[in-house]
Design an enzyme around this catalytic site. Sequence first.
Site, PDB file in Angstrom:
ATOM      1  N   ASN A 173       0.803  -1.224   0.000  1.00 22.98           N
ATOM      2  CA  ASN A 173       0.000   0.000   0.000  1.00 22.98           C
ATOM      3  C   ASN A 173       0.839   1.280   0.000  1.00 22.98           C
ATOM      4  O   ASN A 173       0.389   2.308  -0.494  1.00 22.98           O
ATOM      5  CB  ASN A 173      -0.906  -0.026   1.250  1.00 22.98           C
ATOM      6  CG  ASN A 173      -1.518   1.313   1.547  1.00 22.98           C
ATOM      7  OD1 ASN A 173      -2.412   1.772   0.855  1.00 22.98           O
ATOM      8  ND2 ASN A 173      -1.017   1.977   2.606  1.00 22.98           N
ATOM      9  N   TYR A 176       3.925   9.285 -11.079  1.00 13.40           N
ATOM     10  CA  TYR A 176       2.970   8.449 -10.324  1.00 13.40           C
ATOM     11  C   TYR A 176       2.184   7.536 -11.276  1.00 13.40           C
ATOM     12  O   TYR A 176       2.011   6.353 -11.003  1.00 13.40           O
ATOM     13  CB  TYR A 176       2.037   9.387  -9.564  1.00 13.40           C
ATOM     14  CG  TYR A 176       1.061   8.749  -8.614  1.00 13.40           C
ATOM     15  CD1 TYR A 176       1.416   8.495  -7.282  1.00 13.40           C
ATOM     16  CD2 TYR A 176      -0.234   8.452  -9.010  1.00 13.40           C
ATOM     17  CE1 TYR A 176       0.495   7.945  -6.398  1.00 13.40           C
ATOM     18  CE2 TYR A 176      -1.150   7.896  -8.128  1.00 13.40           C
ATOM     19  CZ  TYR A 176      -0.783   7.657  -6.817  1.00 13.40           C
ATOM     20  OH  TYR A 176      -1.703   7.115  -5.937  1.00 13.40           O
TER      21      TYR A 176
HETATM   22  N1  CAA Z   1      -6.475  19.214 -15.971  1.00 16.55           N
HETATM   23  C1  CAA Z   1      -6.244  20.261 -16.761  1.00 16.55           C
HETATM   24  N2  CAA Z   1      -5.490  21.319 -16.399  1.00 16.55           N
HETATM   25  C2  CAA Z   1      -4.972  21.287 -15.170  1.00 16.55           C
HETATM   26  C3  CAA Z   1      -5.173  20.225 -14.304  1.00 16.55           C
HETATM   27  C4  CAA Z   1      -5.979  19.153 -14.731  1.00 16.55           C
HETATM   28  N3  CAA Z   1      -6.247  18.105 -13.962  1.00 16.55           N
HETATM   29  N4  CAA Z   1      -4.514  20.469 -13.166  1.00 16.55           N
HETATM   30  C5  CAA Z   1      -3.897  21.661 -13.316  1.00 16.55           C
HETATM   31  N5  CAA Z   1      -4.191  22.162 -14.522  1.00 16.55           N
HETATM   32  C6  CAA Z   1      -3.782  23.439 -15.087  1.00 16.55           C
HETATM   33  C7  CAA Z   1      -3.768  24.532 -14.037  1.00 16.55           C
HETATM   34  O1  CAA Z   1      -5.049  25.082 -13.888  1.00 16.55           O
HETATM   35  C8  CAA Z   1      -2.732  25.483 -14.636  1.00 16.55           C
HETATM   36  O2  CAA Z   1      -3.374  26.176 -15.684  1.00 16.55           O
HETATM   37  P1  CAA Z   1      -2.994  27.680 -16.065  1.00 16.55           P
HETATM   38  O3  CAA Z   1      -1.536  27.660 -16.465  1.00 16.55           O
HETATM   39  O4  CAA Z   1      -3.896  28.024 -17.215  1.00 16.55           O
HETATM   40  O5  CAA Z   1      -3.268  28.479 -14.846  1.00 16.55           O
HETATM   41  C9  CAA Z   1      -1.711  24.525 -15.271  1.00 16.55           C
HETATM   42  O6  CAA Z   1      -2.438  23.310 -15.526  1.00 16.55           O
HETATM   43  C10 CAA Z   1      -0.576  24.102 -14.332  1.00 16.55           C
HETATM   44  O7  CAA Z   1       0.223  25.103 -14.067  1.00 16.55           O
HETATM   45  P2  CAA Z   1       1.317  25.019 -12.901  1.00 16.55           P
HETATM   46  O8  CAA Z   1       2.489  25.795 -13.376  1.00 16.55           O
HETATM   47  O9  CAA Z   1       0.701  25.376 -11.590  1.00 16.55           O
HETATM   48  O10 CAA Z   1       1.717  23.489 -12.867  1.00 16.55           O
HETATM   49  P3  CAA Z   1       2.649  22.725 -11.859  1.00 16.55           P
HETATM   50  O11 CAA Z   1       3.747  22.093 -12.625  1.00 16.55           O
HETATM   51  O12 CAA Z   1       3.039  23.539 -10.672  1.00 16.55           O
HETATM   52  O13 CAA Z   1       1.675  21.563 -11.363  1.00 16.55           O
HETATM   53  C11 CAA Z   1      -0.146  20.515 -10.258  1.00 16.55           C
HETATM   54  C12 CAA Z   1       0.435  21.830 -10.744  1.00 16.55           C
HETATM   55  C13 CAA Z   1       0.819  19.851  -9.263  1.00 16.55           C
HETATM   56  C14 CAA Z   1      -0.344  19.546 -11.425  1.00 16.55           C
HETATM   57  C15 CAA Z   1      -1.469  20.831  -9.560  1.00 16.55           C
HETATM   58  O14 CAA Z   1      -2.355  21.352 -10.502  1.00 16.55           O
HETATM   59  C16 CAA Z   1      -2.099  19.607  -8.942  1.00 16.55           C
HETATM   60  O15 CAA Z   1      -1.809  19.255  -7.804  1.00 16.55           O
HETATM   61  N6  CAA Z   1      -2.990  18.912  -9.687  1.00 16.55           N
HETATM   62  C17 CAA Z   1      -3.630  17.709  -9.210  1.00 16.55           C
HETATM   63  C18 CAA Z   1      -2.793  16.478  -9.554  1.00 16.55           C
HETATM   64  C19 CAA Z   1      -3.528  15.220  -9.120  1.00 16.55           C
HETATM   65  O16 CAA Z   1      -4.619  14.933  -9.594  1.00 16.55           O
HETATM   66  N7  CAA Z   1      -2.940  14.487  -8.194  1.00 16.55           N
HETATM   67  C20 CAA Z   1      -3.583  13.344  -7.650  1.00 16.55           C
HETATM   68  C21 CAA Z   1      -3.207  13.246  -6.195  1.00 16.55           C
HETATM   69  S1  CAA Z   1      -4.185  12.040  -5.335  1.00 16.55           S
HETATM   70  C22 CAA Z   1      -3.582  10.612  -5.830  1.00 16.55           C
HETATM   71  O17 CAA Z   1      -2.631  10.493  -6.540  1.00 16.55           O
HETATM   72  C23 CAA Z   1      -4.316   9.410  -5.337  1.00 16.55           C
HETATM   73  C24 CAA Z   1      -4.813   8.574  -6.440  1.00 16.55           C
HETATM   74  O18 CAA Z   1      -4.244   7.556  -6.697  1.00 16.55           O
HETATM   75  C25 CAA Z   1      -6.004   9.016  -7.194  1.00 16.55           C
END
Ligand code: CAA
Length: 248
Positions: A89, A154
């Site tokens: 896990n 991931y």
């Molecule tokens: N779809 C489309 N666009 C997205 C997006 C998505 N899912 N997530 C972020 N974006 C966009 C943002 O809105 C931003 O747009 P703008 O430039 O127009 O403002 C752009 O993409 C990202 O810009 P950043 O420079 O901020 O990107 P970054 O390199 O710093 O990364 C990120 C940002 C870390 C991806 C953040 O958006 C984030 O945490 N996203 C969620 C990621 C996710 O889903 N993680 C899952 C965690 S839980 C898990 O993993 C458990 C499991 O098994 C399900």
Amino acid sequence: MNDKRVVLVTGGMGGLGEMICTKMADAGYRVATTYSPSNQSHGDWVAQMEKRGYRILAVPCDVADFDSCAEAAAAVRDRLGDIDILVNNAGITRDVTFKKMEKTSWDAVMRTNLDSLFNMTKQVCDAMSERGWGRIINVSSVNGSKGAFGQTNYSAAKAGVHGFTKALALEVARRGVTVNTISPGYIGTKMVTAIPADILDSKILPQIPVGRLGKPEEVAGLIIYLASDEAAFVTGANIAINGGQHMQ
Ligand code: CAA
């Protein structure tokens, strides 16, 4: 039978792992978990669990390190006996777009989320085969099959989990050992609530047909089934538990 079986859950202090530990204990299993050697509050966690009526053996282990896994598994065997069920896990995220991703973030996720399967399964699999019974349950993610923005590391590791599952399931199918993957979606744990709220609300929740995050106990229930004798014919499977997100 359950009270004779020993389960080792990696990364059980918090989140999904903690719920898996407590539900397995409720179901009568003897439960052990690992904690990261850098976790200074493991004693508090064990004490809290005891207060809630759970006796869970906690052993230090860096799942990214083979020797550390060997030591942890030996400690569990010494204290509780042979390990019948392994739940791989433990996992981490280092979310960032590929453009900005450093090699260290790639390596950390691959080592903790994928190398760990080799490191820990190696400690238990031969003995399960020799005894003619075992359960190996690997926690992947919906993002291992559909990919996720910001998760090249991931998603790659979690996709690899299921390749490992299928190959090993073939090798041990005749030995009473099943190997399965579960692929949770977005579950209401710290890993998910750490996602920026606007991203969660605008990009992620709309992709979940059920319209909410999953509950850790819903995932633990699936693991209890896969660990049971009744699940002997389920092997090499990848079971989606994501509120329908895999269809989006
Ligand atoms: N779809 C489309 N666009 C997205 C997006 C998505 N899912 N997530 C972020 N974006 C966009 C943002 O809105 C931003 O747009 P703008 O430039 O127009 O403002 C752009 O993409 C990202 O810009 P950043 O420079 O901020 O990107 P970054 O390199 O710093 O990364 C990120 C940002 C870390 C991806 C953040 O958006 C984030 O945490 N996203 C969620 C990621 C996710 O889903 N993680 C899952 C965690 S839980 C898990 O993993 C458990 C499991 O098994 C399900």
